[in-house]
Structure formats: structure tokens, C-alpha cells
Design an enzyme around this catalytic site. Sequence first.
Site, PDB file in Angstrom:
ATOM      1  N   TYR A 161      16.263 -30.021 -29.231  1.00 27.63           N
ATOM      2  CA  TYR A 161      17.562 -30.676 -29.034  1.00 27.63           C
ATOM      3  C   TYR A 161      17.761 -31.197 -27.614  1.00 27.63           C
ATOM      4  O   TYR A 161      18.701 -31.940 -27.361  1.00 27.63           O
ATOM      5  CB  TYR A 161      18.704 -29.719 -29.381  1.00 27.63           C
ATOM      6  N   LYS A 221       8.189 -18.157 -31.933  1.00 24.08           N
ATOM      7  CA  LYS A 221       6.766 -18.442 -32.168  1.00 24.08           C
ATOM      8  C   LYS A 221       6.011 -18.152 -30.870  1.00 24.08           C
ATOM      9  O   LYS A 221       5.237 -18.971 -30.352  1.00 24.08           O
ATOM     10  CB  LYS A 221       6.651 -19.914 -32.617  1.00 24.08           C
ATOM     11  N   ASP A 260       6.836 -17.856 -38.555  1.00 24.12           N
ATOM     12  CA  ASP A 260       6.204 -18.094 -39.859  1.00 24.12           C
ATOM     13  C   ASP A 260       6.289 -16.852 -40.742  1.00 24.12           C
ATOM     14  O   ASP A 260       6.589 -16.940 -41.946  1.00 24.12           O
ATOM     15  CB  ASP A 260       4.753 -18.570 -39.698  1.00 24.12           C
ATOM     16  N   ASP A 290      16.906 -24.260 -37.282  1.00 23.71           N
ATOM     17  CA  ASP A 290      17.175 -25.353 -38.214  1.00 23.71           C
ATOM     18  C   ASP A 290      16.476 -25.060 -39.542  1.00 23.71           C
ATOM     19  O   ASP A 290      17.069 -25.122 -40.620  1.00 23.71           O
ATOM     20  CB  ASP A 290      16.620 -26.643 -37.600  1.00 23.71           C
TER      21      ASP A 290
END
Length: 385
Positions: free
Chosen positions: A135, A202, A251, A275
Site C-alpha cells: 500500500y 512471511k 502460507d 488482504d
Amino acid sequence: MEKKVVYFIEGDGIGAEVTAVALPVIEAAVRKAYGEEKRLEWRELLAGDKAYKETGEYLPQATLDALKQADLAIKGPLTTPVGAGIRSLNVTLRQTFDLYACIRPIRYFKGVDSPVKRPELTDMVVFRENTEDVYAGVEWSANSKEAVRLLEFLRDEMGADLDLSCGVGIKPISEKGSKRLVRRALAFAVAEGRKSVTLVHKGNIMKFTEGAFRSWGYDLAKEEFSDAVMTADEAKAGAKKPVLINDVIADAMFQQVLLYPGRYDVIATTNLNGDYISDALAAQVGGLGMAPGVNMGDSLAIYEATHGAAPDIAGQDKANPSSLVLSGAMMLRHMGWGEAADLMESAVEQAIADKKVTCDLALQMEGASEVGCKAFGELLVAKMG
Ligand code: NAI
């Protein structure tokens, strides 16, 4: 009489349809709960296609000026062209007003068909960082002068040998941005008696952005919430505190929330992960039509549905207005007008239990009768008496 000003932006596509339903439902709930004691004063602001038609600008200065001194607003979705054209108005609003926390509660309403076996176990609140990561919008297109210059700098000065024909985006994640988001999530979990906050990242691959988000999250918990929040190691060592803070790699988290939804409660995460995970969770409880949210800073909160402008169904009276209605209920709860929020949520529950729903839900529910967006709103008002 207590009066509160709420600004509203209709939005593009289905925005006008769901806003036209949500506002009267909110009104009816406030009237039913408080009679003449409390009142909302609605003030419209222009943005998106409607603003462009009326003023020649997508985000007029008058809208920005009004929001500068506002504390509450509710908005429909605004269209963003992909690949070219105007930059996202949603992102611009979030950045201009530093609405750093995107908060999306995801819970199941009994009767809605779901792709998972036990959807009622899904009851999570996603806190998504809203100003950094993708963003921040720092990117240059492939082969542009800027991209080539940056890639040359990375090659010559930083030892990163990348293909000079790449498009390039920068993923900035700061300590300040991470900590204020995690602070909100932890404060919410403690205040609402939630059992855990999971940092989703992540960090195994992007150590200094995603990995740093995780470390700063744990640091903040230790610095500011040590009375109420414990890590898994502390819990193993016998600590007894109301909220557990843990972390899961993004994940793996997608698998976890499908297989073991009951294990997760509050999620605090970076922008892009947030998101994805909030849309995926919305699908677990029946789809985007049921997913409310808010973009919140320290002084302004803009309530909005998780879904977009849905051009495929716009103008056909097919949209499910529940997400914006439930966003309105979140707003009332935030204002301390919880009785009205309860009425709205219970009206949505009853309409679903009666199997009178918009087509997105009717398609999946056996024996359901389909009603239009407008009629669904009228049903909700009727349910509130
Ligand atoms: P979308 O959320 O608008 O639509 C995805 C799918 O979900 C479509 O099949 C749509 O019909 C369905 N859907 C969405 N809301 C629904 C509702 N209330 N009732 C029933 N079905 C519903 O996502 P898409 O198509 O990727 O985006 C369309 C536009 O909206 C784009 O320009 C995008 O940038 C913008 N957008 C705006 C957002 C915002 O203002 N906060 C958020 C997401 C997208």
C-alpha cells in the site's frame, strides 16, 4: 438528545445500492434502540464516479477537507482501474488520513452455506496494516527510466544483480507501523476477552520486512502488554495470562484457518497478507457479501465492506448489503451504541434463518427464497420492528 455526525460516501458500482439500504437500516436500529434520545446526522461526501460526474474530480478537495475534521464515516466501494489510470482512491484515503488499521471481523451466521464443514468455528478478527507494504505504492513500471535507474543502483551499489527490464516495487515495513497495528490488535484482544493474537507474516523469506514485523510485534507485546499477554514459551513455563501471542507463516496460515479455524482468534498482519486472508476467511463464512470492516486511524474511522464495486452485478438490485449493514453495526458499537448494533446483527441473523436472502447466499442455501438488495434491507427494518 445526543447527536452524532456521520459522513457517507455512496461508492461506485453496487456502492450506491448497498448504501441506500445500509443507511436506513442503521437509522431504524438507532430509532428503535434509543427513540428520541440519540440521533445520527448524515452528511454526504463525494468520491469516485459520482464525484467525477459532478465536479470533474474523483476525490474533490471538499471531501478531503470534511474528512480532516471528521471522526466517523461510512463508505461504499470505489472502483480502481487495474494496470493504469487513477491510483486507488481507497488507498489514497487510507494514506491521507493515516487510517493504519484495517479491521475485519469474520464470523458465521447460522444457515449460510459454506465450503467448510464447521463454519461456525470461524470467529476471527483480522487487523491488517493499512499504510505500508504494497500500500505504500512505491513502484515503477518495467523499462521505465526510474526502474532502470533503481535496478542499476541495486546492481552497482548494493550487489543485487536483477534483470534490468523488471518492473520494481518497494515493500517498506517500519517498526512504528508494525507496532501501532499490533498495539491495536492486542488492546482489542485484551479488552474483548479474546484468547489469542496471531502474527501472520512471511518472515522466513522476507526477513527484514515480514520477519521484522513479527519481531516488533513480540517486542511490543513484551513492552506494553506483559500483564495480560504471554508467548507460547511463557505459557509452557506455567504463565497464566488471558491472551496468548503467537505467530504463523502466511502460507501455513491459509491451511490452518481451513483445517483448524477454532484455534485462531485475532490476527495481526501486514498489508498484502491481510488482504488475502480476510477475503479467504470471508469465503469460509459465506462470501464477501457478509464481510464488514473499518479503516481506522487515531482520529478518523471509515467503515466499509470488504468487497469491491462488483461491476458484474451493479445496477441489478442483486448485491448483498449485509457487509455494509454489518460495518454500520461495527460503527455503532465503536460509538458505544451497542444496543442498536445488536438489533442490526440480530436482524441479519433472523433474515438468514428465515432463508430470505440475496442471490449470492440463495444460490448456496437449500430452500432459500431470493430477494433483491432493496427488499432485503426492508426485511431487516421490519425485523427490528
Ligand atoms: P468485488 O469484491 O467487487 O467482486 C468480487 C466478486 O464478489 C464478484 O463476483 C461480485 O459480484 C461478488 N460480490 C462482491 N460484493 C458482493 C455483494 N455485496 N453481494 C454479492 N456479491 C458480491 O471485487 P473485484 O471484482 O475484484 O473488484 C471490483 C472493483 O472494486 C475494482 O475496481 C476494485 O479495485 C474495487 N475494490 C474496491 C474496494 C473498496 O472500495 N474498498 C475493495 C475491493 C475492490
